[in-house]
Structure formats: C-alpha cells, structure tokens
Write a protein that holds these residues in place. Structure first.
Motif, PDB file in Angstrom:
ATOM      1  N   MET A  75       0.833  -1.198   0.000  1.00  0.00           N
ATOM      2  CA  MET A  75       0.000   0.000   0.000  1.00  0.00           C
ATOM      3  C   MET A  75       0.869   1.250   0.000  1.00  0.00           C
ATOM      4  O   MET A  75       2.049   1.214   0.347  1.00  0.00           O
ATOM      5  N   ARG A  76       0.243   2.348  -0.336  1.00  0.00           N
ATOM      6  CA  ARG A  76       0.901   3.647  -0.260  1.00  0.00           C
ATOM      7  C   ARG A  76       0.416   4.308   1.029  1.00  0.00           C
ATOM      8  O   ARG A  76      -0.781   4.544   1.203  1.00  0.00           O
ATOM      9  N   ILE A  77       1.343   4.600   1.934  1.00  0.00           N
ATOM     10  CA  ILE A  77       0.987   5.054   3.272  1.00  0.00           C
ATOM     11  C   ILE A  77       1.657   6.381   3.568  1.00  0.00           C
ATOM     12  O   ILE A  77       2.877   6.534   3.388  1.00  0.00           O
ATOM     13  N   ALA A  78       0.864   7.344   4.043  1.00  0.00           N
ATOM     14  CA  ALA A  78       1.380   8.644   4.465  1.00  0.00           C
ATOM     15  C   ALA A  78       1.575   8.634   5.971  1.00  0.00           C
ATOM     16  O   ALA A  78       0.722   8.144   6.718  1.00  0.00           O
ATOM     17  N   ILE A  79       2.698   9.173   6.411  1.00  0.00           N
ATOM     18  CA  ILE A  79       2.982   9.338   7.833  1.00  0.00           C
ATOM     19  C   ILE A  79       3.232  10.818   8.089  1.00  0.00           C
ATOM     20  O   ILE A  79       4.081  11.424   7.430  1.00  0.00           O
ATOM     21  N   ILE A  80       2.481  11.387   9.012  1.00  0.00           N
ATOM     22  CA  ILE A  80       2.655  12.803   9.352  1.00  0.00           C
ATOM     23  C   ILE A  80       3.529  12.883  10.592  1.00  0.00           C
ATOM     24  O   ILE A  80       3.115  12.502  11.682  1.00  0.00           O
ATOM     25  N   GLY A  81       4.759  13.357  10.426  1.00  0.00           N
ATOM     26  CA  GLY A  81       5.680  13.510  11.538  1.00  0.00           C
ATOM     27  C   GLY A  81       6.914  12.648  11.381  1.00  0.00           C
ATOM     28  O   GLY A  81       6.817  11.442  11.139  1.00  0.00           O
ATOM     29  N   ALA A  82       8.097  13.269  11.512  1.00  0.00           N
ATOM     30  CA  ALA A  82       9.368  12.556  11.362  1.00  0.00           C
ATOM     31  C   ALA A  82      10.130  12.527  12.678  1.00  0.00           C
ATOM     32  O   ALA A  82      11.363  12.588  12.695  1.00  0.00           O
ATOM     33  N   GLY A  83       9.392  12.446  13.797  1.00  0.00           N
ATOM     34  CA  GLY A  83      10.021  12.211  15.083  1.00  0.00           C
ATOM     35  C   GLY A  83      10.251  10.732  15.283  1.00  0.00           C
ATOM     36  O   GLY A  83      10.167   9.929  14.346  1.00  0.00           O
ATOM     37  N   VAL A  84      10.522  10.342  16.522  1.00  0.00           N
ATOM     38  CA  VAL A  84      10.853   8.946  16.779  1.00  0.00           C
ATOM     39  C   VAL A  84       9.695   8.024  16.395  1.00  0.00           C
ATOM     40  O   VAL A  84       9.913   6.940  15.832  1.00  0.00           O
ATOM     41  N   ALA A  85       8.447   8.429  16.657  1.00  0.00           N
ATOM     42  CA  ALA A  85       7.303   7.572  16.319  1.00  0.00           C
ATOM     43  C   ALA A  85       7.121   7.456  14.816  1.00  0.00           C
ATOM     44  O   ALA A  85       6.861   6.364  14.289  1.00  0.00           O
ATOM     45  N   GLY A  86       7.242   8.572  14.088  1.00  0.00           N
ATOM     46  CA  GLY A  86       7.099   8.533  12.641  1.00  0.00           C
ATOM     47  C   GLY A  86       8.176   7.700  11.979  1.00  0.00           C
ATOM     48  O   GLY A  86       7.909   6.916  11.057  1.00  0.00           O
ATOM     49  N   LEU A  87       9.418   7.843  12.467  1.00  0.00           N
ATOM     50  CA  LEU A  87      10.516   7.080  11.874  1.00  0.00           C
ATOM     51  C   LEU A  87      10.379   5.590  12.181  1.00  0.00           C
ATOM     52  O   LEU A  87      10.622   4.749  11.301  1.00  0.00           O
ATOM     53  N   ALA A  88      10.007   5.251  13.407  1.00  0.00           N
ATOM     54  CA  ALA A  88       9.837   3.841  13.751  1.00  0.00           C
ATOM     55  C   ALA A  88       8.737   3.209  12.904  1.00  0.00           C
ATOM     56  O   ALA A  88       8.867   2.075  12.426  1.00  0.00           O
ATOM     57  N   THR A  89       7.653   3.953  12.706  1.00  0.00           N
ATOM     58  CA  THR A  89       6.557   3.442  11.880  1.00  0.00           C
ATOM     59  C   THR A  89       6.996   3.288  10.426  1.00  0.00           C
ATOM     60  O   THR A  89       6.691   2.279   9.778  1.00  0.00           O
ATOM     61  N   ALA A  90       7.721   4.271   9.916  1.00  0.00           N
ATOM     62  CA  ALA A  90       8.197   4.199   8.532  1.00  0.00           C
ATOM     63  C   ALA A  90       9.113   2.999   8.334  1.00  0.00           C
ATOM     64  O   ALA A  90       9.041   2.296   7.316  1.00  0.00           O
ATOM     65  N   LYS A  91       9.972   2.750   9.308  1.00  0.00           N
ATOM     66  CA  LYS A  91      10.907   1.625   9.194  1.00  0.00           C
ATOM     67  C   LYS A  91      10.167   0.299   9.144  1.00  0.00           C
ATOM     68  O   LYS A  91      10.417  -0.559   8.280  1.00  0.00           O
ATOM     69  N   VAL A  92       9.211   0.099  10.050  1.00  0.00           N
ATOM     70  CA  VAL A  92       8.475  -1.167  10.090  1.00  0.00           C
ATOM     71  C   VAL A  92       7.629  -1.347   8.833  1.00  0.00           C
ATOM     72  O   VAL A  92       7.628  -2.424   8.210  1.00  0.00           O
ATOM     73  N   LEU A  93       6.908  -0.300   8.427  1.00  0.00           N
ATOM     74  CA  LEU A  93       6.033  -0.431   7.268  1.00  0.00           C
ATOM     75  C   LEU A  93       6.824  -0.584   5.971  1.00  0.00           C
ATOM     76  O   LEU A  93       6.394  -1.282   5.051  1.00  0.00           O
ATOM     77  N   THR A  94       7.986   0.066   5.895  1.00  0.00           N
ATOM     78  CA  THR A  94       8.838  -0.121   4.721  1.00  0.00           C
ATOM     79  C   THR A  94       9.335  -1.562   4.649  1.00  0.00           C
ATOM     80  O   THR A  94       9.327  -2.193   3.579  1.00  0.00           O
ATOM     81  N   GLN A  95       9.753  -2.099   5.787  1.00  0.00           N
ATOM     82  CA  GLN A  95      10.206  -3.483   5.804  1.00  0.00           C
ATOM     83  C   GLN A  95       9.063  -4.452   5.503  1.00  0.00           C
ATOM     84  O   GLN A  95       9.299  -5.559   5.021  1.00  0.00           O
ATOM     85  N   ALA A  96       7.843  -4.017   5.780  1.00  0.00           N
ATOM     86  CA  ALA A  96       6.677  -4.854   5.460  1.00  0.00           C
ATOM     87  C   ALA A  96       6.267  -4.734   4.000  1.00  0.00           C
ATOM     88  O   ALA A  96       5.274  -5.340   3.589  1.00  0.00           O
ATOM     89  N   GLY A  97       6.998  -3.951   3.219  1.00  0.00           N
ATOM     90  CA  GLY A  97       6.765  -3.904   1.787  1.00  0.00           C
ATOM     91  C   GLY A  97       5.906  -2.766   1.293  1.00  0.00           C
ATOM     92  O   GLY A  97       5.540  -2.725   0.119  1.00  0.00           O
ATOM     93  N   HIS A  98       5.562  -1.814   2.160  1.00  0.00           N
ATOM     94  CA  HIS A  98       4.715  -0.699   1.755  1.00  0.00           C
ATOM     95  C   HIS A  98       5.539   0.453   1.195  1.00  0.00           C
ATOM     96  O   HIS A  98       6.725   0.607   1.502  1.00  0.00           O
ATOM     97  N   GLU A  99       4.888   1.270   0.391  1.00  0.00           N
ATOM     98  CA  GLU A  99       5.497   2.513  -0.085  1.00  0.00           C
ATOM     99  C   GLU A  99       5.108   3.614   0.900  1.00  0.00           C
ATOM    100  O   GLU A  99       3.926   3.923   1.065  1.00  0.00           O
ATOM    101  N   VAL A 100       6.089   4.200   1.547  1.00  0.00           N
ATOM    102  CA  VAL A 100       5.849   5.130   2.646  1.00  0.00           C
ATOM    103  C   VAL A 100       6.372   6.513   2.295  1.00  0.00           C
ATOM    104  O   VAL A 100       7.448   6.649   1.696  1.00  0.00           O
ATOM    105  N   GLN A 101       5.610   7.529   2.660  1.00  0.00           N
ATOM    106  CA  GLN A 101       6.059   8.918   2.570  1.00  0.00           C
ATOM    107  C   GLN A 101       5.877   9.547   3.950  1.00  0.00           C
ATOM    108  O   GLN A 101       4.795   9.464   4.543  1.00  0.00           O
ATOM    109  N   VAL A 102       6.948  10.184   4.462  1.00  0.00           N
ATOM    110  CA  VAL A 102       6.936  10.798   5.789  1.00  0.00           C
ATOM    111  C   VAL A 102       7.023  12.309   5.624  1.00  0.00           C
ATOM    112  O   VAL A 102       8.003  12.823   5.068  1.00  0.00           O
ATOM    113  N   PHE A 103       6.006  13.006   6.108  1.00  0.00           N
ATOM    114  CA  PHE A 103       5.957  14.464   5.975  1.00  0.00           C
ATOM    115  C   PHE A 103       6.297  15.126   7.306  1.00  0.00           C
ATOM    116  O   PHE A 103       5.817  14.707   8.365  1.00  0.00           O
ATOM    117  N   ASP A 104       7.108  16.167   7.245  1.00  0.00           N
ATOM    118  CA  ASP A 104       7.387  16.962   8.447  1.00  0.00           C
ATOM    119  C   ASP A 104       7.693  18.387   8.013  1.00  0.00           C
ATOM    120  O   ASP A 104       8.391  18.608   7.019  1.00  0.00           O
TER     121      ASP A 104
END
Length: 540
Positions: free
Chosen positions: A1-30
């Motif tokens: 899936m294509r997933i948007a994450i709002i925030g590049a703090g520790v929570a946003g980065l941890a989420t981006a890392k897990v979802l990227t490893q799960a095969g999703h296309e991730v964009q993190v906005f800050d």
C-alpha cells in the motif's frame, strides 16, 4: 500500500521503518528541515537532555552510540535519529520542510465506505501546494509539538517596552538572555533545564512555579541510578494499574504498606539530597502523587543554583499580567509582586491537536472533553484507515512507538484479531476513566501513559501474540528495561504477515479475526534485510 505518515520524530521514523520493511510505499511528511520531532534544531532549547538514560531512550535494533553520555543532549538525540533514518533507508521516504495542511478520506467521511484512501494536502517551504492520494494514514505529529503559551493581559504594552514572550521550544540560544532579567514559567524538566542554562549568563533568573513537582535525582543518595528504581517493571508495578497481574496483586493487596513505603522513601531521599526543606521547595503531597501529575528528573545544577541565589523560585505563583514601568518590561505575580522581565520563557506544556483532519472526523476521534479515543493508544474507534503513533508518551517512548508500529503493520495486513466496535469503544472509555483517576486528569488528553509504559507494551504485544522470553521479562523486574531485548520482534512479526496483495484499500474490521487479506509484494526474509546492528555515525 501507499501510506502517508505525518511527523518525522521517533514515532514517525519507527513506523516508517516497520512499514517499509513490510513492503509498503511510505512517505513521511514533516514541516521542519530535519528529523527528530521534539529533538529538531527548530525546537531545542538550551540545556535539553533526555529524561531517561540513552540506553532506555533507544530503539530496539539501533542502540545509542557508546560514546554518548548516559543522558544524551538534544543535539545528540537528533543525530541518533538521523543516523537511524539513514541506516534503515528511510531518507528516501522523507518529505521535510513540508507541512500537511489537510488530510481527508477520499470517500465521504460519514459513509460506510470511509477509509478507502486519503487525500493529503501539503505546503512546502516555498509556499507551493500539492495534493497526493494514499491508501492509509498514520498520524505521528507529536503530542509535545505545539507549545501552549499563556495569554497574559498587557502583552502588547510589555512587548512595546522591549519585552519578549516565547515558549521554551522557541528559545534556542542562551546568549539571548545575557545581561537580561529572565522569568521562566513552569517547574517541569524543560523549565528547570532552560533556567539553569539561562542563569549562567542572565542578570537575574526567576522560576514562576504554579505547582511544585517531585524531582528525582539522577543518582539517588548520590550512588544508585534512578533507573534501577523507576525504569524497571518493579518500579512500574508500584503504581496501581487498571488490571492487576501476578505480583502486582500482592503489592496492591497484602504488601501495600511495603509498597507505599518504597515509593515515599524516594521522596524522602530527594528532600534530604536536594535540601528541599531549607529551600522551601518540598512539593505538597506524597511522592506517590507523581503519578497524578508529572515526575521530573532533577536538572543537574538546578537546586545548587537556587541555593547560591542564581535562580529564584516563586512557588505557588502565576503571572497575572505583563506591563511596562518607566519604559521597561515587568511582570506582576498573583501575590502582587512585580519583577523586571526582559524575557519571559514559558515551559507551560503543549496542546494536542490534529488541525489537518476535517471537523467531522475530529468529532468522531475525540470525546466530549477533547480526549483522544484511541484503542491501544493507536487506533480510532470507528475511522478506518487511520492510525496514530507517539500518542503513548512514556518513560520508554521509542520502545512504545516501535511496538505500536508493529501493531499498525499487523492491523493494515488484517492479521490482527480485534474486538467488536462496541467492545473497543468501552475499552477506550474504561482506560480514559482509569487514567483520569490515576493522574487526576493529567494525561495530556489521553496521550500520556506514564507510569504504565510497559503495561502498554505488553497489551500491544499480547494482541500480536508476540513477546520476548519470559526469563528476560522477569529480569526486567529488578533491572532496567532494555529495549534491545525486543529487537527480534519486528522480523518475527513480518514472518507472520500475509505475503501477497489483493486489496490495497482493505482495513481491519473490528470483531473479525485477522483475515488473509494480504498486503505486501515480497517475503518476510526480503523485508528484514536491513542490518539489525548498523554502524553508527561519529559524534558530531
């Protein structure tokens, strides 16, 4: 899936890392120019350090650099998070200097089809606006992002006379206080940190404290690291949780007297170690009241500066108005005292808000008092396709965020059994009611889980059918929680998730056990190919 994450703090980065490893296309906005959230250079105040030691304030598969001090500075934490992003290939997902101005479901928010996708409106640093479509949305914008600055009568008169009023997160250089009369409003860790830094250069430094809070020494009695008492499972068990388990039943039953003496002994040591009676800075109530408000790690040098007169503390006071006198800025206190105030720095907390979501969604997201209605601190009761991370502020915020990211990955994959909507709603209501009682309402609109950090971790992992070795968990009763003990859980979860994609718009359905609606194009082995122990950067 294509997933948007709002925030590049520790929570946003941890989420981006897990979802990227799960095969999703991730964009993190800050909207800031760097990663880090509260640790961004745009929000750091002088004297900023972690409250928990670096070993506890770290992500499970990326320990703090060994050369960092036990309590890293704000600059060091930001560098650590930037290195984490680089090590796990997240730099390509980052959209920095880009603010999310709107996030709206592509389908009507009030229909049964809501959650089939999101349209995200953004504005970059040049003012250019754009819209993009995503399948899922994760809000990780931070609960300590927007400072709450009191509105004081007379502010216009005060600033016209040359006075400056700002939040601690807007005060970046202690030299701006050189030779000036400074008031610091608040008594939490931020207030004390910035007061010490300012007192080294200011003409005068006064702390205006509406309420004194208990301060815990970094080393209790000068010897025992506070993490050995409060950053263990035993330390957490000293405070009664909604549901008692195992040894907790003894501590809050037959052993309650012993438990209470253990908690209050920390307060007694603090009083003696800091000379609080001599300074007239003993907080009202017992040490156990820390759960009803906030606990602060004592800032190095704060009480020493109070003792030698470099910092004055006005306890049980507030500023009632700002004014000018003979062309100079002043502040009037509730007791009628008037203090010179060239600079007023407010460390008075933060507001928790999601202004980018439409009003109709905010009404469904919040209760009548403005509390966030989030199951497991992650999922709204009935807004499909929307998740939150970082709304679980704790002593171990990176670990809690990382475990929440696993929960989100499983929920998106529809691999997570969920109760019915009615049961989810009741669980959220019960949790908020408990936190109201336990913290006297001081839970930041349902986003702070201190002191129940590990209870949240256990509940999240219980939903996933995962946990670390029972003997390791048992060792954390007497030894500080070690986030590295959880480093194998991400690859373990990824191996459990479905591996083919059929419906990118699918969402977990409360009341239906995890389906086989899969979501990612490659195997778990592919997904965990990032190094578990990447090399660290050199100290800046």
């Amino acid at each position: 899936m294509r997933i948007a994450i709002i925030g590049a703090g520790v929570a946003g980065l941890a989420t981006a890392k897990v979802l990227t490893q799960a095969g999703h296309e991730v964009q993190v906005f800050d909207r800031t120019p760097d990663v880090g959230g509260v640790w961004s250079r745009t929000r750091r105040y002088p004297g900023l350090t972690t409250q928990s030691p670096g070993a506890q304030y770290s992500l499970s598969d990326f320990p703090m650099p060994k050369e960092f001090p036990e309590w890293p500075s704000g600059e060091q934490v930001q560098a650590y998070l930037a290195a984490y992003a680089t090590a796990f290939g997240l730099d390509r997902t980052l959209r920095l200097n880009t603010e999310v101005s709107a996030a709206r479901p592509r389908a009507d928010a009030g229909s049964d089809n809501a959650g089939t996708g999101w349209t995200i409106g953004t504005t970059d640093s040049t003012g250019r606006r754009a819209t993009e479509d995503f399948d899922q949305l994760v809000v990780a914008n931070g609960v300590f992002c927007e400072p709450a600055i009191p509105s004081y009568p007379g502010t216009d008169e005060f600033t016209a006379a040359g006075g400056r009023l700002c939040a601690a997160t807007e005060f970046h250089d202690a030299q701006d206080a050189r030779g000036r009369h400074v008031l610091v409003v608040g008594y939490g860790k931020s207030a004390c940190d910035v007061a010490v830094a300012i007192s080294e250069v200011a003409e005068s430094t006064d702390v205006i404290a509406r309420q004194l809070l208990w301060k815990v020494p970094r080393r209790i009695g000068g010897l025992l690291n506070f993490k050995m008492l409060l950053l263990t499972r035993m330390g957490e068990a000293l405070f009664r949780y909604l549901r008692l388990r195992g040894f907790e039943k003894f501590l809050h039953g037959p052993g309650n007297g012993v438990r209470r003496r253990m908690v209050d002994s920390i307060g007694s040591v603090s009083v003696r170690q800091f000379g609080l009676r001599r300074l007239d800075l003993v907080p009202r109530g017992s040490m156990e009241d820390i759960v009803r408000g906030a606990i602060g790690l004592a800032t190095e040098g704060f009480f020493e500066a109070v003792a030698d007169g470099r910092i004055g503390v006005h306890r049980d006071q507030t500023i009632t108005r700002l004014l000018a006198r003979n062309g100079r800025p002043f502040a009037q206190l509730a007791d009628g005292a008037t203090l010179p105030a060239d600079l007023v720095v407010c460390a008075t907390g933060f507001t928790q808000a999601v202004p980018f979501l439409p009003a109709e969604l905010q009404e469904r997201l919040l209760d009548e008092r403005g509390n966030f209605m989030l199951y497991r601190q992650v999922m709204p009761v009935d807004i499909p396709g929307l998740y939150f991370n970082g709304y679980n502020s704790s002593f171990f915020s990176p670990l809690n965020a990382e475990m929440a990211a696993l929960w989100i990955a499983a929920a998106i994959a529809r691999a997570l059994p969920l109760p019915s909507v009615e049961d989810i709603r009741q669980a959220v209501v019960d949790q908020l009611a408990f936190m109201d009682s336990a913290t006297n309402g001081h839970h930041c609109k349902g986003t702070k889980i201190i002191p129940y950090s590990m209870h949240n971790v256990d509940e999240v992992l219980g939903d996933l059918g995962l946990n670390i070795n029972v003997l390791v968990r048992a060792s954390h009763w007497l030894n500080p929680i070690n986030p590295a003990a959880y480093r194998r859980l991400t690859p373990a979860l990824l191996r459990k998730l479905p591996t083919d994609t059929t419906d990118p718009g699918a969402n977990p359905t409360p009341g239906i056990p995890g389906s086989t609606a899969p979501h990612r194009p490659h195997t778990a082995d592919d997904a965990v190919s990032a190094p578990a122990q990447p090399q660290h950067m050199a100290r800046d």
